[in-house]
Write a protein that holds these residues in place. Structure first.
Motif, PDB file in Angstrom:
ATOM      1  N   ARG A 160       0.864  -1.192   0.000  1.00  0.00           N
ATOM      2  CA  ARG A 160       0.000   0.000   0.000  1.00  0.00           C
ATOM      3  C   ARG A 160       0.890   1.227   0.000  1.00  0.00           C
ATOM      4  O   ARG A 160       1.685   1.424   0.913  1.00  0.00           O
ATOM      5  CB  ARG A 160      -0.897  -0.007   1.238  1.00  0.00           C
ATOM      6  N   LYS A 222      -9.833   5.448  -5.674  1.00  0.00           N
ATOM      7  CA  LYS A 222      -8.648   6.094  -6.241  1.00  0.00           C
ATOM      8  C   LYS A 222      -7.463   5.140  -6.336  1.00  0.00           C
ATOM      9  O   LYS A 222      -6.537   5.383  -7.103  1.00  0.00           O
ATOM     10  CB  LYS A 222      -8.297   7.377  -5.500  1.00  0.00           C
ATOM     11  N   GLY A 280      -9.781  -1.091  -5.177  1.00  0.00           N
ATOM     12  CA  GLY A 280      -9.010   0.082  -4.743  1.00  0.00           C
ATOM     13  C   GLY A 280      -9.866   1.133  -4.077  1.00  0.00           C
ATOM     14  O   GLY A 280      -9.631   2.328  -4.254  1.00  0.00           O
ATOM     15  N   ARG A 282     -11.824   1.827  -0.179  1.00  0.00           N
ATOM     16  CA  ARG A 282     -12.022   1.326   1.180  1.00  0.00           C
ATOM     17  C   ARG A 282     -13.451   1.568   1.652  1.00  0.00           C
ATOM     18  O   ARG A 282     -14.055   2.583   1.287  1.00  0.00           O
ATOM     19  CB  ARG A 282     -11.043   2.017   2.146  1.00  0.00           C
ATOM     20  N   ASP A 307      -7.580  -5.462  -3.141  1.00  0.00           N
ATOM     21  CA  ASP A 307      -6.706  -4.474  -2.492  1.00  0.00           C
ATOM     22  C   ASP A 307      -5.349  -5.105  -2.233  1.00  0.00           C
ATOM     23  O   ASP A 307      -5.236  -6.309  -1.985  1.00  0.00           O
ATOM     24  CB  ASP A 307      -7.316  -3.989  -1.172  1.00  0.00           C
ATOM     25  N   ILE A 327      -3.818  -4.303  -8.324  1.00  0.00           N
ATOM     26  CA  ILE A 327      -5.040  -4.187  -9.118  1.00  0.00           C
ATOM     27  C   ILE A 327      -4.818  -4.599 -10.573  1.00  0.00           C
ATOM     28  O   ILE A 327      -5.654  -5.285 -11.165  1.00  0.00           O
ATOM     29  CB  ILE A 327      -5.609  -2.762  -8.984  1.00  0.00           C
TER      30      ILE A 327
HETATM   31  P1  ADP Z   1     -11.391   6.014  -2.363  1.00  0.00           P
HETATM   32  O1  ADP Z   1     -11.242   7.096  -1.356  1.00  0.00           O
HETATM   33  O2  ADP Z   1     -11.359   6.486  -3.754  1.00  0.00           O
HETATM   34  O3  ADP Z   1     -12.541   5.108  -2.070  1.00  0.00           O
HETATM   35  P2  ADP Z   1      -9.299   4.705  -0.921  1.00  0.00           P
HETATM   36  O4  ADP Z   1      -8.155   5.628  -0.750  1.00  0.00           O
HETATM   37  O5  ADP Z   1     -10.227   4.544   0.229  1.00  0.00           O
HETATM   38  O6  ADP Z   1     -10.089   5.080  -2.253  1.00  0.00           O
HETATM   39  O7  ADP Z   1      -8.766   3.261  -1.268  1.00  0.00           O
HETATM   40  C1  ADP Z   1      -7.658   3.045  -2.062  1.00  0.00           C
HETATM   41  C2  ADP Z   1      -7.224   1.603  -1.819  1.00  0.00           C
HETATM   42  O8  ADP Z   1      -6.469   1.171  -2.929  1.00  0.00           O
HETATM   43  C3  ADP Z   1      -6.369   1.414  -0.585  1.00  0.00           C
HETATM   44  O9  ADP Z   1      -6.970   0.487   0.294  1.00  0.00           O
HETATM   45  C4  ADP Z   1      -5.030   0.894  -1.136  1.00  0.00           C
HETATM   46  O10 ADP Z   1      -4.472  -0.089  -0.304  1.00  0.00           O
HETATM   47  C5  ADP Z   1      -5.436   0.338  -2.466  1.00  0.00           C
HETATM   48  N1  ADP Z   1      -4.407   0.346  -3.502  1.00  0.00           N
HETATM   49  C6  ADP Z   1      -3.628   1.373  -3.890  1.00  0.00           C
HETATM   50  N2  ADP Z   1      -2.853   1.023  -4.921  1.00  0.00           N
HETATM   51  C7  ADP Z   1      -3.141  -0.260  -5.207  1.00  0.00           C
HETATM   52  C8  ADP Z   1      -2.683  -1.202  -6.177  1.00  0.00           C
HETATM   53  N3  ADP Z   1      -1.768  -0.872  -7.096  1.00  0.00           N
HETATM   54  N4  ADP Z   1      -3.212  -2.437  -6.162  1.00  0.00           N
HETATM   55  C9  ADP Z   1      -4.137  -2.782  -5.248  1.00  0.00           C
HETATM   56  N5  ADP Z   1      -4.618  -1.939  -4.331  1.00  0.00           N
HETATM   57  C10 ADP Z   1      -4.129  -0.698  -4.300  1.00  0.00           C
END
Ligand code: ADP
Length: 569
Positions: A160, A222, A280, A282, A307, A327
């Motif tokens: 992460r 995001k 991606g 939460r 995730d 992802i």
């Molecule tokens: P949003 O606010 O848009 O809902 P979040 O910031 O809550 O998004 O969630 C982003 C999630 O994506 C995090 O839990 C992070 O661990 C995950 N994440 C970030 N980059 C990757 C990746 N390359 N592959 C898998 N998960 C990822």
């Protein structure tokens, strides 16, 4: 001669620059001062882009969003103690948002700091940074600069992503060592974000749920935008026929106008979906923690979650099919897995589309209003057109009403173009994000700012003018926080804490630094002014006068305000 025979030497300054450049870090977001001024001069002399801000928080925010945009750590450099502390807010925000960032701060002499003997800007910065970021390191010897920078980079982007603190005491910069040894000590990080596939068992568990679903839904956050797996994600969506929602900064991953977008039918899909796949995103406050009224009958849903962070699973509700991996890899496997085995849920999609069309039609007339004084909808209707006509422009957005309404109204068409307040819903990211958006993308930037939000980073308009960046700031000026109509209930001379100087002319601030200032009072004028700015690429600030009575308390999240049953405000 003695000079010719002497071994070539290098020093800490040079090694820090060499280590960053070796790892393809070319931009630095900084505020100069002791002990990093010479480092910044040398970095510029060596061809790095050094963007110098007026306040470290804004430099830090710029670095953080550069990390989101590029998938490489954005680097912020600050002076010791107070400069470091100013940068820390951005570091914590980057970590919260999973953006890779490295805050590098100069610090005072260890011997004096540790004995608390009162050094210039004395502070145990490493200890203070630790709980606010993913990892924190200090380098004491020039020969460790290579490995220290490598560790910082890997920590920021692997797993992460998040913020990393790197502490460089003043003494390190002037340490001298043999140049050849120094070059050998540098480390280029190999495979910093290794592909990570979930097991076949985990994939099949998720595919079984998807294939059995009657009303499936995919939610992109995001993290999905950050992953830069745009083509695979699009192929998965279109092949599966499943409706999708995009969280704020994921907007544009697929165009908001895509036939499968459920953006304008959000309440319906969250209520009625039977299988929800999070990619991606939460299940935090932004998704009502995956439970409660928003999510329909308790127990009516099964969740799949993609995730990189295993501990994200079951954070708020049971995740029936966790897919731990990156992802890009996971979506590639799922795309293969649905081949032939998944029937697109056409009835459900039709229900969603009907609801969406109904909501879009309801909104449409409000966006056409050319009334003056402007309300939010009229003004945002104009900006919506601008982005529709310039889908590759960057959009920065912060505020309360300005944020919530713009998010819903302005459609996005391309990935990673919308940069906003993120997981904390924080104010103050605007100008830092706008600067980095321009520097990293080379595209024109439209920053849509509430008047209150702008105030947190407004001095950076000087930075925008100094670097002649193609940034057009639009201030939604309704004279205050949420609204401009609050009064002091005592009748005293002080204004209410919720209002600003009425009729402020923010456009004059831009003119003070040689930029273009425009004052507009209706949506047509607003549209014209913004288009002109986007065409010319000149730093521009548009003061858009909004009805002081427009706007609701805290925008869409008024329910988060505690209320008193004894005293009503
Ligand atoms: P949003 O606010 O848009 O809902 P979040 O910031 O809550 O998004 O969630 C982003 C999630 O994506 C995090 O839990 C992070 O661990 C995950 N994440 C970030 N980059 C990757 C990746 N390359 N592959 C898998 N998960 C990822």
């Amino acid at each position: 001669s003695v000079v010719e025979d002497a071994p070539a030497l290098t020093d800490g300054f040079q090694l820090v620059i060499d280590a960053l450049k070796l790892n393809d870090i070319t931009n630095l977001y900084v505020v100069p001062g002791i002990p990093i001024s010479d480092l910044l001069r040398m970095a510029q002399a060596e061809g790095m882009r050094v963007v110098s801000f007026r306040h470290e928080q804004n430099a830090g925010n710029a670095a953080a969003i550069a990390g989101f945009m590029t998938k490489k750590p954005g680097v912020c450099m600050t002076v010791s103690a107070p400069g470091f502390l100013n940068g820390l807010t951005a570091l914590a925000n980057a970590t919260t948002n999973c953006f890779p960032m490295i805050l590098i701060s100069g610090s005072s002499e260890r011997e004096v700091v540790d004995l608390q003997q009162g050094d210039y800007e004395e502070m145990d910065q490493l200890a203070i940074a630790k709980p606010l970021c993913k990892a924190a390191f200090r380098i004491l010897h020039a020969q460790d600069i290579g490995i220290g920078v490598a560790r910082a980079i890997r920590a920021a982007v692997s797993g992460r992503p998040g913020g990393v603190y790197l502490d460089l005491p003043a003494k390190l910069f002037s340490q001298v060592m043999d140049a050849a040894e120094g070059a050998k000590s540098l480390v280029k990080v190999v495979d910093p974000t290794p592909a990570q596939y979930p097991s076949t068992e985990a994939v099949n568990r998720a595919l079984d749920l998807l294939k059995g679903a009657k009303r499936p839904l995919v939610i992109f956050g995001k993290g999905a935008a950050y992953a830069q797996a745009d083509d695979t994600i699009r192929a998965f969506v279109e092949k599966s026929g499943i409706p999708f929602l995009q969280m704020s900064m994921a907007k544009g991953l697929l165009p908001d106008t895509h036939p499968q977008s459920a953006g304008a039918a959000r309440s319906l899909v969250l209520q009625d979906a039977d299988v929800v796949m999070l990619v991606g995103a939460r299940l935090n406050w932004l998704l009502s923690h995956g439970k409660g009224k928003t999510w329909g009958k308790p127990g009516s849903k099964k969740f799949i979650q993609v995730d990189i962070e295993p501990r994200e699973m079951d954070s708020n509700v049971e995740i029936h099919a966790p897919l731990v991996g990156d992802i890009a890899s996971v979506m590639e496997v799922l795309l293969k897995g649905i081949d032939g085995g998944l029937t697109p849920p056409t009835d459900w999609m039709a229900t969603v589309a009907a609801k969406r069309e109904q909501n879009v039609a309801k909104m449409a007339p409000k966006l056409m209003s050319n009334a003056s004084p402007m309300n939010f909808h009229g003004a945002l209707g104009a900006l919506r057109r601008v982005i529709k006509e310039r889908p590759d422009a960057m959009l920065v957005n912060e505020g309360a009403n300005t944020l919530d309404l713009a998010r819903g109204i302005i459609d996005m068409y391309e990935p990673r173009k919308r940069l906003d307040v993120g997981t904390w819903g924080v104010m103050g990211v605007g100008m830092g994000y706008a600067v980095a958006a321009a520097v990293e993308s080379g595209k024109p930037v439209l920053a849509v700012e509430g008047d209150s939000a702008f105030g947190f980073s407004g001095m950076e308009v000087e930075t925008i003018c100094r670097y002649n960046l193609p940034v057009c700031i639009v201030i939604f000026n309704n004279n205050g926080i949420y609204r401009g109509t609050d009064v002091n209930p005592t009748g005293g001379n002080d204004p209410s804490p919720m209002v600003f100087v009425p009729g402020s002319r923010y456009d004059k601030m831009m003119e003070a630094f040689g930029g273009v200032g425009v004052h507009v009072t209706n949506p047509d004028e607003l549209y014209r002014a913004v288009n002109e700015a986007m065409d010319s690429g000149r730093p521009t600030l548009v003061n858009a006068v909004i009805d002081p009575a427009a706007g609701t308390e805290s925008g869409n999240i008024g329910s988060l305000n505690p209320t008193s049953s004894v005293r009503k405000m």
